[in-house]
Design an enzyme around this catalytic site. Sequence first.
Site, PDB file in Angstrom:
ATOM      1  N   SER A 145       0.821  -1.207   0.000  1.00 41.16           N
ATOM      2  CA  SER A 145       0.000   0.000   0.000  1.00 41.16           C
ATOM      3  C   SER A 145       0.856   1.259   0.000  1.00 41.16           C
ATOM      4  O   SER A 145       0.392   2.330  -0.378  1.00 41.16           O
ATOM      5  CB  SER A 145      -0.920  -0.010   1.220  1.00 41.16           C
ATOM      6  OG  SER A 145      -0.155  -0.146   2.401  1.00 41.16           O
ATOM      7  N   PHE A 146       2.121   1.153   0.437  1.00 37.53           N
ATOM      8  CA  PHE A 146       3.012   2.304   0.502  1.00 37.53           C
ATOM      9  C   PHE A 146       3.608   2.627  -0.861  1.00 37.53           C
ATOM     10  O   PHE A 146       3.933   3.758  -1.168  1.00 37.53           O
ATOM     11  CB  PHE A 146       4.154   2.030   1.486  1.00 37.53           C
ATOM     12  CG  PHE A 146       4.985   0.829   1.111  1.00 37.53           C
ATOM     13  CD1 PHE A 146       6.044   0.944   0.231  1.00 37.53           C
ATOM     14  CD2 PHE A 146       4.678  -0.417   1.629  1.00 37.53           C
ATOM     15  CE1 PHE A 146       6.785  -0.162  -0.126  1.00 37.53           C
ATOM     16  CE2 PHE A 146       5.424  -1.525   1.284  1.00 37.53           C
ATOM     17  CZ  PHE A 146       6.485  -1.403   0.397  1.00 37.53           C
ATOM     18  N   ASP A 150       6.123  -3.890  14.621  1.00 39.93           N
ATOM     19  CA  ASP A 150       5.548  -4.657  13.512  1.00 39.93           C
ATOM     20  C   ASP A 150       6.473  -5.815  13.129  1.00 39.93           C
ATOM     21  O   ASP A 150       6.752  -6.033  11.947  1.00 39.93           O
ATOM     22  CB  ASP A 150       5.297  -3.756  12.302  1.00 39.93           C
ATOM     23  CG  ASP A 150       4.362  -4.399  11.283  1.00 39.93           C
ATOM     24  OD1 ASP A 150       3.592  -5.307  11.687  1.00 39.93           O
ATOM     25  OD2 ASP A 150       4.396  -4.012  10.107  1.00 39.93           O
ATOM     26  N   LYS A 198      13.124   1.744  -2.359  1.00 39.29           N
ATOM     27  CA  LYS A 198      11.733   1.806  -1.918  1.00 39.29           C
ATOM     28  C   LYS A 198      11.152   3.112  -2.437  1.00 39.29           C
ATOM     29  O   LYS A 198      11.585   4.197  -2.049  1.00 39.29           O
ATOM     30  CB  LYS A 198      11.655   1.740  -0.393  1.00 39.29           C
ATOM     31  CG  LYS A 198      10.245   1.707   0.163  1.00 39.29           C
ATOM     32  CD  LYS A 198      10.285   1.532   1.687  1.00 39.29           C
ATOM     33  CE  LYS A 198       8.896   1.444   2.283  1.00 39.29           C
ATOM     34  NZ  LYS A 198       8.943   1.254   3.769  1.00 39.29           N
TER      35      LYS A 198
END
Length: 724
Positions: free
Chosen positions: A14-15, A125, A33
């Site tokens: 989603s990023f 996380d 990224k």
Amino acid sequence: MDKYEVIRTLGEGSFGRVYKAKQLSDDTFVALKVISKRGRSAKELKGFRRECEIQRHLHHPNVIRMLDSFETENEIVVITEFAQKTLSTEFAKTGFLTEDRVQKIVWDLVSALYYLHSNRILHRDLKPPNILLDTNNRAKLCDFGFARNMSTGTHVLTSIKGTPLYMAPELIDEKPYDYNADLWSLGCIMYELLMGSPPFCTKSLLQLIRLIRYEEIKWPTFSSENCMSFLKGLLQKNPLKRLTWDEILSHPFVKGHIIISKNSTDAPLTRPLSPNTLQAKEQQMKDSIKNKHIKLPCSKTPTQEQCSGTTQNKSSNSKANKTSQNSSTGENIKKSNSQDLKNNNSKQNSIFPSKEESSQKSSTTFDHKENSIPQRTPGPERIIQNHGLNHVSPKKNIEANENVSQDSNKISAKNTFSFIEDNQPIETEEWILFLQRSLQEVIAGEMVSLTQIGQTNVLVSPLRNPNANSKVLSFVARLLSIPFVVKGVSEDTLVQIKKVYLEVKLVPNLVYATKLLVREHYENQDSTSSDSSSPIDSPLPKSETYRRLSELCDEDVQALEYIFLLVSHLVHTSDDFLLQFCDAIVVLSIYPLLGILLSLTCKRKVRVVADLLAILSQLLRKLPENCDIVEKILIFTQSKDTERNKINFVDLLRHSSHLLRERTCLFILLMSKNLPENSVKLFWDTNVRETLEALVYDSIETVRNAAELTVLEIKSKSFYSEGK
């Protein structure tokens, strides 16, 4: 980007996307990224930049090293060292690893966690996809999107973070937590590497919550004594009974194999707390729990119980609408086993309140505070913060100004809302999978989860996340609507579910989700100005507006339909829900948004308009003292020069949907009874009058009756014969 040659895509979320690339200067491989700025709010982008800032200062052999970062007009690009594969792929083929291999991975993970906690950083996380393996099979932590750098005076956090399968029990129970939550996640990973699946594994979110809370862990029978001792020490449901860092470092399973780097803080989380610090931590826990029970703002004269979302002691201006539910007796609802488990898997106790104590609290905030001790600012305040089931961002306090008294006297100086928003990415597919399975369970009669505040709060959390797409919102609203439409649900169960919905502020959260769904994000908004305070009657930045009707896709409209259908049902079952709806409208100041929704007269959006008309009519009927909410909607939409958000009452009265024609007639009747004539004149003209009179001869009896009643009641009004 001209310094790198992109080779292939490694992953997508989603990023954004992660690519394998080659650094042209020395032919070394790196990972790129790429985070798109398109569709991101300024606060979202600030969250990504904060993640970069945390990772930039991390230097440890078991943490993925950030090499560089830069921004283009449309993207944020982060360059990190390249790792060959994720931990998930390591055991994907065999389904598990040998104890020797698991032990070496645990050495690396403990080394990485010790480094982070030494520098007061919580990862929050930990899961196999966020653990990479280099060419030497050395494990390295990555993805610090949910990481939190705790200030020296902060000892506990309260926002829910992480992936449910690896989430610590204290997070599930919405209790304050500290670095021990990371240790639980580490234990889950170690267990999965040995057994092939996490200690509690199910595709149902509700079932997962129950398992984590109440079920015993089934321990491996083939592992060594040291391995089992270490694993059990991490997977203690009571965080106070988990291994401390001193105990971890001296444990024979890892002793002598932990890489310890020099920390950059004088107060590492790995050091035992002094008596004074321990006392401060316990006080922060108590304050955090107490802070979750902020009362709702009062509407005119409701009692304190009304403000906090209970169903007792209604205002004298409100009458209970005891609409009976169309449900028959059927199968008995399954009961969850809430008995405390013996052995080392017993639920947390000591300074944490019990489930019973928590359920007796009168209210909760719309979401959980990020800071352990909230800032105390004089006068009314609202906290706009980023949050969800994956969340956190800086809190800002918006001071009161003159708009409070000008807007409405509903908001008192002592009782305020706390709308806390999450701008972090949400695992959409994971949520949809959980919600689908949970929806099937509830349809089958499993209602126990919806009678428990903690579990319902988890389901409500996506409503506060602007990254939760329309499909997720639809599933949440549908799931929470099931008890009112399936057969066989007892009246007692429905009463308990409605109490829980009041407690978790479901209606205000649904209203908030509507705002997040329809609002327009500005990509070019400067991040440094995104935190500037806006007026107290508008939690949105001044530059933020709502999308045009044509920009709402079918999934958006469907989500709105499910949301307002549920809100409409709830406000007709209890005035407490109606009070919460009124308070949410006032605090969020979303009068223009409601005007937009009332303008959705095309065929595919008629259900939204019909339900919103029913809600506003119920407001005028049951709480006429709050009629200024409807008046402000008219002022915002009818007195503007622009036609964009104008409510066309003639179109509503002439609509092909007889339900819409009927409800519009009754809405006009109730407005004429409760609003000043000057406000009614904002929409009244000859066309409205003539159309209303024509409906007296409509082919549908209910429309004829509504039109006849409306004309009869308002014909004597001075504005009736007037035209614009």
